[in-house]
Scaffold this active site. Structure first.
Site, mmCIF file in Angstrom:
data_model
loop_
_atom_site.group_PDB
_atom_site.id
_atom_site.type_symbol
_atom_site.label_atom_id
_atom_site.label_comp_id
_atom_site.label_asym_id
_atom_site.label_seq_id
_atom_site.Cartn_x
_atom_site.Cartn_y
_atom_site.Cartn_z
ATOM 1 N N VAL A 424 0.848 -1.188 0.000
ATOM 2 C CA VAL A 424 0.000 0.000 0.000
ATOM 3 C C VAL A 424 0.882 1.237 0.000
ATOM 4 O O VAL A 424 1.810 1.365 0.801
ATOM 5 C CB VAL A 424 -0.919 0.003 1.240
ATOM 6 C CG1 VAL A 424 -1.790 1.249 1.263
ATOM 7 C CG2 VAL A 424 -1.786 -1.251 1.235
ATOM 8 N N THR A 471 2.670 -2.197 4.284
ATOM 9 C CA THR A 471 2.872 -0.775 3.994
ATOM 10 C C THR A 471 4.060 -0.614 3.054
ATOM 11 O O THR A 471 4.922 -1.487 2.955
ATOM 12 C CB THR A 471 3.177 0.028 5.267
ATOM 13 O OG1 THR A 471 4.523 -0.242 5.699
ATOM 14 C CG2 THR A 471 2.203 -0.288 6.385
ATOM 15 N N ASP A 472 4.105 0.505 2.370
ATOM 16 C CA ASP A 472 5.345 0.916 1.730
ATOM 17 C C ASP A 472 6.297 1.377 2.834
ATOM 18 O O ASP A 472 5.933 1.404 4.017
ATOM 19 C CB ASP A 472 5.062 2.039 0.720
ATOM 20 C CG ASP A 472 6.120 2.140 -0.372
ATOM 21 O OD1 ASP A 472 7.223 1.590 -0.191
ATOM 22 O OD2 ASP A 472 5.849 2.784 -1.397
ATOM 23 N N ALA A 473 7.513 1.739 2.476
ATOM 24 C CA ALA A 473 8.531 2.096 3.472
ATOM 25 C C ALA A 473 8.011 3.166 4.428
ATOM 26 O O ALA A 473 7.522 4.212 4.007
ATOM 27 C CB ALA A 473 9.797 2.579 2.773
ATOM 28 N N SER A 474 8.135 2.898 5.709
ATOM 29 C CA SER A 474 7.515 3.759 6.719
ATOM 30 C C SER A 474 8.315 5.014 7.015
ATOM 31 O O SER A 474 7.873 5.849 7.810
ATOM 32 C CB SER A 474 7.311 2.973 8.013
ATOM 33 O OG SER A 474 8.560 2.651 8.610
#
Length: 767
Positions: A424, A471-474
């Protein structure tokens, strides 16, 4: 009016049928909303070949239609619990029978109108690939519903509200009451591990449940994290695995032997097998330093041969599996609608959902030949905004209806195709969020990673995705600007993500997640649903059945990485995809015999976060040109000359020296090779010249034949419209550079294709 046969309990399948212009999409979407079920436009299921024929005014043959009708029937058959409303012309009885073969209880709603009404509506439409000229053909083809067919007719001459009301009245016998969407948050069902994409047997499900039951709370929280391994040192991994019990990892690329040993050590030290991710967006390149670059996504979409995408996936799978990876953060299924968007310009297969679906399926099938799960990205879809989520939240501003026809179509197709996980993006979708949360103020529009209406109502609910969500990179500012770190870490899981990509500070983030669980932000049910999906993905890869010392292949397996066979594939792809965008001056071919003296310019945009020499590719260009017999004179900027020890130079002296009247006497042609990147550092990327009025800007295009070759971004014509010969070679690899130079000389034909984004919406770029 025909008798409506009862639908499967709890499931309603409706085809809104009729000729072009009858309002199938408008009425179908409104009916679906009232029923509280998803809507799908059957036109979005056409293969690209059908779309091209219809756009050209060519009627489809039955041979064209049968595969499409099979896809329509499959979409209905695979509808979620509530059912599906689907718009499809379904003009002949045989076409409807083909749909019913897969979805027998489908109800057909025929929207009927006179020829006069239909003609007026088709002539008023824009942006649709069915021209009004085909209306007569459709009316001649139409076979009305027969007495034994489940369905009914509604006249479209009435106002839209009345047409919808009539349709709902006829459907009342088989439809459940419409839910009140305003303010409701329907409870989403938990994961079904026996269903796609997991497809686990009883033993595997028992392993999942038994493993969860044996975990400590710290181990459960740890499984939610994917660590970015910033060191290859064993003691570093000991600390990560013993303290934080992570469920997955992505490593920093390096030499393949070092990467494989790193992964082997990590798996040996983890009680529960790790998901080991890589970014094989271009083949084996990016997963290790010596991996094979096959093509970018755009490159794989820039030739009629869809098999290029499959080859890219095959090489990616073979090389990353040899390293010990089991999870690919690919394919990218974004659609490049906005030419100004440079974060996905080379990372999208194209600018239509049809090309993206076709090539993404090929990539998925290719990489799936190896023991690899895929995480397609970036839901809910990039390519509308021009900004990069690494540095700012971006937005997909499509309406609910437009999103369903485009990005929604892509996600439905790929979910049905078996993709195991979805990454996402930190991308907000205001109109989608407001569809599920009417009246949501601007201040509450959140990136999808934090938006339950997008993750639960849309992705889990309407799209029916049963797999893992991460998630994509946080660390991306697209996420971190939304709320405090201590709040956003658990909020992503509570919203519907199953895994959290990368710690910022491991101790802090782990503590934030634990606090979120203990305070009730993450419910017990949500935690265990996420754990089942994480372990379910591991079990689907068979990781639970392998001894720890067999999770990573032996050292000998590395022989496939960068192999001669894979380099040959890369060379073939480069030859097919080098694209002539324009040659309006008729400059080509240019050979060493006709134009022996070449002035060579390199444009890089400066060093990026990789710290690699941004102009290293220019040595390769020079070598290949000299091998072809050219005499090459490389231009150097004032900064480069000063760095080499030259004194008394500045941009004005260089310009005065370079831009002289005898330029055509010194050089026979000018070649400009641009490899401009900047990914993850800028909101948008354009050419940045070395100085004001720089000497390398193609002022010389009026003096000598000038060829501009892009080795990365496809949108440079907005900055160099004065060049009359432009080539897109897609990559700075030796294979791509060699292929471009061969084609400049006329030794081989240009085969690559391009979409209209290359002209950047400006008239002068086409000249």
């Amino acid at each position: 009016m025909n008798t409506i046969k009862p639908a499967t309990p709890g499931k309603l399948r409706v085809v809104v049928m009729g000729v072009s212009g009858c309002g199938k999409t408008t009425i179908g979407d409104l009916v679906a909303r009232e029923l509280g079920v998803p809507f799908l436009d059957g036109d979005s299921l056409h293969p690209v070949e059908n779309v091209a024929k219809m756009a050209a005014g060519t009627p489809l043959t039955d041979d064209d239609r049968w595969p499409w009708l099979a896809t329509v029937g499959a979409a209905l058959a695979q509808a979620g619990d509530g059912g599906l409303v689907l718009a499809c012309s379904a003009l002949r009885r045989s076409y409807r029978d083909a749909i019913r073969e897969q979805a027998p209880d489908t109800v057909f709603l025929h929207l009927h109108g006179t020829k006069e009404v239909l003609k007026a509506r088709t002539e008023g439409r824009t942006g649709h690939f069915m021209p009004p000229a085909l209306l007569d053909s459709q009316l001649a083809t139409l076979e009305p519903l027969e007495a034994d067919e489940a369905g009914f007719v509604v006249d479209i001459a009435a106002p839209v509200a009345d047409v919808v009301a009539a349709a709902l009245t006829n459907l009342a016998a088989v439809v459940r009451p419409a839910p009140d969407r305003a303010g409701t948050k329907p409870r989403q069902p938990g994961v079904d591990l026996a269903a796609p994409p997991f497809n686990l047997d009883g033993d595997a499900i028992a392993w999942v449940e038994g493993t969860i039951g044996a975990m400590t709370l710290e181990e459960k929280i740890g499984q939610l994290f994917i660590n970015h391994n910033n060191s290859y040192a064993p003691e570093y991994l000991d600390g990560v695995l013993d303290t934080y019990h992570v469920g997955g990892m992505r490593y920093r690329p390096g030499p393949s032997a070092a990467v494989q040993e790193h992964i082997r050590y990590a798996q040996s030290r983890s009680r529960i097998p790790l998901l080991v991710a890589s970014n094989p967006e271009m083949g084996g390149a990016g997963s290790c330093d010596d991996g094979t670059f096959v093509s970018t996504h755009l490159q794989a979409g820039s030739h009629p041969d869809k098999g290029i995408a499959r080859q890219m996936g095959q090489v990616a799978g073979v090389e990353t599996a040899a390293l010990g990876c089991n999870w690919a953060f690919a394919p990218i299924v974004d659609i490049h609608y906005n030419w100004r968007n440079t974060v996905v310009s080379t990372r999208a297969f194209g600018n239509t959902p049809e090309i993206v679906v076709e090539r993404a399926k090929e990539y998925f099938d290719g990489i799936s030949e190896s023991p690899t799960a895929c995480a397609m990205k970036h839901f809910p879809g990039d390519g509308v905004d021009e900004r990069d989520q690494h540095v700012v939240t971006s937005y997909n501003t499509f309406s609910y209806e437009e999103w369903n026809r485009t990005y929604g179509h892509v996600y439905r197709q790929m979910i049905a195709h078996g993709v195991q996980s979805i990454m996402v993006g930190h991308i907000g979708a205001p109109e989608l969020s407001r569809h599920f949360r009417p009246g949501l103020p601007d201040s509450e529009i959140l990136p999808a990673t934090l938006a339950p209406e997008l993750l639960q109502d849309l992705l889990r609910g309407e799209l029916g995705f049963n797999g893992l969500v991460l998630t994509d990179a946080s660390l991306m500012v697209g996420l971190t600007q939304a709320m405090k770190r201590k709040d956003l870490v658990p909020a992503t899981i509570a919203a519907g993500c199953d895994m959290f990509l990368f710690f910022r500070n491991p101790a802090e983030d782990f503590g934030y997640m634990m606090d979120g669980y203990k305070s009730g932000v993450i419910s017990e049910e949500r935690l265990h649903d996420a754990l089942r999906r994480i372990l379910g993905l591991k079990a689907s890869l068979g990781l639970h059945r392998k001894p720890l010392d067999e999770l990573v292949p032996p050292v000998e397996a590395l022989s496939v990485i960068g192999s001669e066979a894979h380099r040959a594939i890369a060379a073939d792809v480069a030859d097919k995809t080098v694209t002539l965008v324009k040659d309006t001056a008729g400059n080509l071919p240019i050979t060493a015999e006709t134009h022996p003296r070449i002035r060579l310019y390199g444009i890089s945009g400066g060093a990026d976060f990789t710290r690699a020499d941004p102009l290293a590719y220019l040595d390769t260009v020079k070598e290949e040109l000299e091998a072809a017999g050219f005499e090459v004179h490389v231009f150097r900027t004032a900064e480069q000359r000063e760095a080499a020890g030259e004194a008394g130079v500045n941009f004005m002296t260089v310009l005065a020296e370079e831009a002289t009247g005898d330029y055509p006497e010194k050089y026979d042609a000018a070649f400009v090779f641009a490899n401009v990147k900047g990914f993850a550092q800028e909101a948008a990327i354009r050419i940045k010249w070395s100085s004001p009025m720089a000497a390398e800007i193609p002022w010389y295009a009026t003096e000598v034949p000038t060829v501009f070759v892009s080795l990365n971004q496809p949108n440079h014509l907005i900055d160099v419209p004065m060049v009359r010969t432009a080539i897109h070679a897609h990559a700075g690899s030796r294979e791509a550079i060699r292929a471009a130079i061969e084609k400049i000389q006329g030794k081989s034909e240009f085969q690559g294709t391009f979409n209209d984004n290359v002209f950047c919406g400006s008239f002068d770029t086409r000249q």
